[in-house]
Design an enzyme around this catalytic site. Structure first.
Site, PDB file in Angstrom:
ATOM      1  N   ILE A 106     -15.079  -8.716 -26.112  1.00 54.08           N
ATOM      2  CA  ILE A 106     -15.421  -8.256 -27.378  1.00 54.08           C
ATOM      3  C   ILE A 106     -14.983  -9.285 -28.563  1.00 54.08           C
ATOM      4  O   ILE A 106     -15.906 -10.251 -29.073  1.00 54.08           O
ATOM      5  CB  ILE A 106     -14.920  -6.983 -28.280  1.00 54.08           C
ATOM      6  CG1 ILE A 106     -15.543  -5.916 -27.091  1.00 54.08           C
ATOM      7  CG2 ILE A 106     -15.323  -6.640 -29.564  1.00 54.08           C
ATOM      8  CD1 ILE A 106     -14.821  -4.363 -27.517  1.00 54.08           C
ATOM      9  N   CYS A 107     -13.800  -9.396 -28.828  1.00 51.45           N
ATOM     10  CA  CYS A 107     -13.290 -10.367 -30.054  1.00 51.45           C
ATOM     11  C   CYS A 107     -13.286 -11.881 -29.464  1.00 51.45           C
ATOM     12  O   CYS A 107     -13.369 -12.738 -30.211  1.00 51.45           O
ATOM     13  CB  CYS A 107     -11.715 -10.085 -30.355  1.00 51.45           C
ATOM     14  SG  CYS A 107     -11.647  -8.164 -30.727  1.00 51.45           S
ATOM     15  N   LEU A 108     -13.417 -12.006 -28.306  1.00 49.39           N
ATOM     16  CA  LEU A 108     -13.456 -13.377 -27.602  1.00 49.39           C
ATOM     17  C   LEU A 108     -15.031 -13.857 -27.404  1.00 49.39           C
ATOM     18  O   LEU A 108     -15.562 -14.656 -27.757  1.00 49.39           O
ATOM     19  CB  LEU A 108     -12.610 -13.580 -26.518  1.00 49.39           C
ATOM     20  CG  LEU A 108     -12.815 -15.101 -25.785  1.00 49.39           C
ATOM     21  CD1 LEU A 108     -12.557 -16.305 -26.866  1.00 49.39           C
ATOM     22  CD2 LEU A 108     -11.779 -15.362 -24.464  1.00 49.39           C
ATOM     23  N   TRP A 161      -9.706  -8.605 -28.013  1.00 51.89           N
ATOM     24  CA  TRP A 161      -9.929  -8.531 -26.616  1.00 51.89           C
ATOM     25  C   TRP A 161     -10.975  -9.587 -25.849  1.00 51.89           C
ATOM     26  O   TRP A 161     -12.054  -9.937 -26.762  1.00 51.89           O
ATOM     27  CB  TRP A 161     -10.330  -7.110 -26.286  1.00 51.89           C
ATOM     28  CG  TRP A 161      -9.109  -6.261 -26.582  1.00 51.89           C
ATOM     29  CD1 TRP A 161      -7.788  -6.500 -26.470  1.00 51.89           C
ATOM     30  CD2 TRP A 161      -9.163  -4.950 -27.359  1.00 51.89           C
ATOM     31  NE1 TRP A 161      -7.078  -5.386 -26.794  1.00 51.89           N
ATOM     32  CE2 TRP A 161      -8.000  -4.192 -27.352  1.00 51.89           C
ATOM     33  CE3 TRP A 161     -10.450  -4.239 -27.520  1.00 51.89           C
ATOM     34  CZ2 TRP A 161      -7.849  -3.146 -28.010  1.00 51.89           C
ATOM     35  CZ3 TRP A 161     -10.214  -2.910 -27.920  1.00 51.89           C
ATOM     36  CH2 TRP A 161      -8.846  -2.321 -28.227  1.00 51.89           C
TER      37      TRP A 161
END
Length: 217
Positions: free
Chosen positions: A122-124, A119
């Site tokens: 977070i992940c990006l 997401w």
């Protein structure tokens, strides 16, 4: 204001295929299942176009997933663009804390990282702000990314901008890689990407091809 002396203006601010590396993070079933910031089909379309653009322009591409046995494999649309590549499967939520990913980026010798992920917040955002500190320029492709809410998506983008990450979109990235229609060797591939993934522009382009007698279907 540019962080750490990195240039954000002038011709050098634009991406080139020679300086870019693409990092695609966690475009998996579980992540899409929780995404509510935009229509999932749009994100699939944009990230697939981005992957095809990277392949067309010979931009090194790193695929990564998080706990794929539970979260699902990388979506087929992207994996099919790189059928021989096995995504780096992590346990770390922050991609940049997996040394294999850091090493894979470093081995390309490229300093402009184009990132998209699920997401956004977070992940990006986490690896984006982390990689900035390691001296990379980071371009976050926001229409090929998404989050659990519009709020989370927007706050993730805002956080990245504050850290010096450059927000962009998939079509913009591919356009920067092409840069000049006189580079005829990539024009057919570019046109194909636009026709398949360019939305209303793609339909307009198909109509123009028809009027010019270039549509052989």
């Amino acid at each position: 204001m540019a962080a750490q002396g990195i240039t954000y203006t002038g011709l050098d601010a634009l991406l080139t295929p020679e300086n870019s590396v693409l990092l695609l993070i966690d475009h998996q079933g579980a992540q899409f299942a929780g995404m509510r910031s935009m229509d999932a089909s749009l994100v699939v379309n944009h990230v697939t176009a981005l992957a095809k653009g990277a392949k067309l322009f010979d931009v090194p591409t790193i695929l990564t997933t998080v706990v794929a046995d539970r979260g699902g494999r990388l979506i087929r649309q992207v994996q099919d663009v790189f059928p021989d590549q096995t995504p780096i499967d992590r346990t770390t939520i922050n991609t940049w804390e997996d040394q294999r990913v850091v090493d894979a980026v470093a081995e390309t010798g490229r300093k402009d990282i184009v990132m998209a992920g699920l997401w956004t917040d977070i992940c990006l955002a986490w690896p984006a702000v982390h990689a900035i500190a390691d001296g990379y320029r980071v371009f976050a492709v926001t229409d090929a990314s998404g989050a659990t809410s519009v709020e989370a998506h927007e706050r993730g983008i805002q956080r990245m901008i504050q850290a010096g990450v450059i927000p962009t979109c998939s079509g913009t990235v591919i356009g920067e890689w092409q840069r000049d229609w006189a580079r005829e060797e990539t024009v057919p591939g570019m046109s194909e990407i636009l026709l398949e993934h360019g939305g209303v522009f793609g339909t307009s382009l198909a109509w123009e091809f028809q009027l010019l007698g270039l549509d052989k279907s």
